[in-house]
Design a protein around this motif. Structure first.
Motif, PDB file in Angstrom:
ATOM      1  N   GLN A  76       0.826  -1.206   0.000  1.00 13.61           N
ATOM      2  CA  GLN A  76       0.000   0.000   0.000  1.00 13.61           C
ATOM      3  C   GLN A  76       0.863   1.260   0.000  1.00 13.61           C
ATOM      4  O   GLN A  76       0.544   2.237  -0.678  1.00 13.61           O
ATOM      5  N   ALA A 109      -7.143  -2.016   2.978  1.00 12.68           N
ATOM      6  CA  ALA A 109      -6.508  -1.871   1.669  1.00 12.68           C
ATOM      7  C   ALA A 109      -7.066  -0.692   0.892  1.00 12.68           C
ATOM      8  O   ALA A 109      -8.277  -0.500   0.811  1.00 12.68           O
ATOM      9  N   THR A 110      -6.158   0.091   0.348  1.00 16.87           N
ATOM     10  CA  THR A 110      -6.515   1.246  -0.467  1.00 16.87           C
ATOM     11  C   THR A 110      -6.076   1.090  -1.911  1.00 16.87           C
ATOM     12  O   THR A 110      -6.470   1.879  -2.763  1.00 16.87           O
ATOM     13  N   HIS A 111      -5.252   0.095  -2.194  1.00 21.50           N
ATOM     14  CA  HIS A 111      -4.814  -0.146  -3.571  1.00 21.50           C
ATOM     15  C   HIS A 111      -5.782  -1.125  -4.233  1.00 21.50           C
ATOM     16  O   HIS A 111      -6.694  -1.656  -3.604  1.00 21.50           O
TER      17      HIS A 111
END
Length: 173
Positions: A76, A109-111
C-alpha cells in the motif's frame, strides 16, 4: 495402531497431492484472464486497462498467508507513493468472507485488489506459490515473476527494475 496411523498419514498425503494436481491442471479451456472480481458489487478490475497501458505488478496472494499479510503495509505504501507502476493484488486462494475481512478490516486496503478463486489468472501467469509477483512493462511485456517474499517497498521497486533490465538485455541479444 501404528499401522492404522501410517495408512491414514499416507492417505492424507495422497489426497493433498491429488488436490494440488487438480488445482494446477483442472483449468477452464477458455479462462477469463483479464477480469478480476471485486467485492460488494464493485466494478471488476480489467487487467487490460493496466497491462499494456502502464508498468504493472500483479501480486498473487493467499488468505491466510503470513508472508502475504507481512507485505500488505509496504504494498500500500508503494502504491500510494508513486504513480509510475500500478500494483494489483489478486487473491487466488482462501475463503471469500475471510479474504474480505482481511482486506477491508485488517489491511484497510486502499490499492487495487480482487479475487481469482478459480485460479484462472494465477494459473495463466504461473503463480503457484504465495506470494508471487509478476512484472509487466508499459508495453505489456511480461518481464517475469518473482515467487518469493519481498521485505519492503524498496526491494519491490528493485525487483521490478531488475526484471525490466533483464528483459531488455535479453531482447537486445
Amino acid at each position: 495402531m501404528a499401522n492404522k496411523l501410517s495408512i491414514a498419514f499416507i492417505l492424507f498425503i495422497l489426497s493433498g497431492m491429488a488436490y494440488t494436481v487438480y488445482g494446477f491442471w483442472a483449468v477452464d479451456e477458455n479462462p477469463d484472464i483479464i477480469t478480476v472480481e471485486r467485492f460488494n458489487d464493485e466494478e471488476p478490475i480489467l487487467l487490460d486497462n493496466y497491462i499494456g497501458e502502464k508498468k504493472t505488478i500483479l501480486q498473487f496472494v493467499a488468505v491466510p498467508c503470513e508472508c502475504c499479510s507481512f507485505s500488505m503495509p509496504f504494498i500500500q505504501q508503494f502504491a500510494a507513493e508513486q504513480d509510475e507502476i500500478e500494483v494489483i493484488t489478486i487473491v487466488f486462494h482462501g475463503r471469500r468472507g475471510e479474504i474480505q475481512d482481511k482486506f477491508e478490516n485488517e489491511y484497510k486496503a486502499t490499492h487495487l485488489y480482487g479475487l481469482d478463486l478459480d485460479r484462472s489468472i494465477a494459473n495463466y501467469y504461473g503463480a503457484n506459490v504465495s506470494p508471487t509477483y509478476v512484472f509487466f512493462d508499459e508495453a505489456g511485456n511480461n518481464l517475469g515473476a518473482y515467487p518469493y517474499i519481498i521485505l519492503d517497498a524498496e526491494e519491490l521497486e528493485q525487483r521490478y527494475d531488475d526484471a525490466y533490465k533483464k528483459f531488455n538485455n535479453e531482447g537486445e541479444a
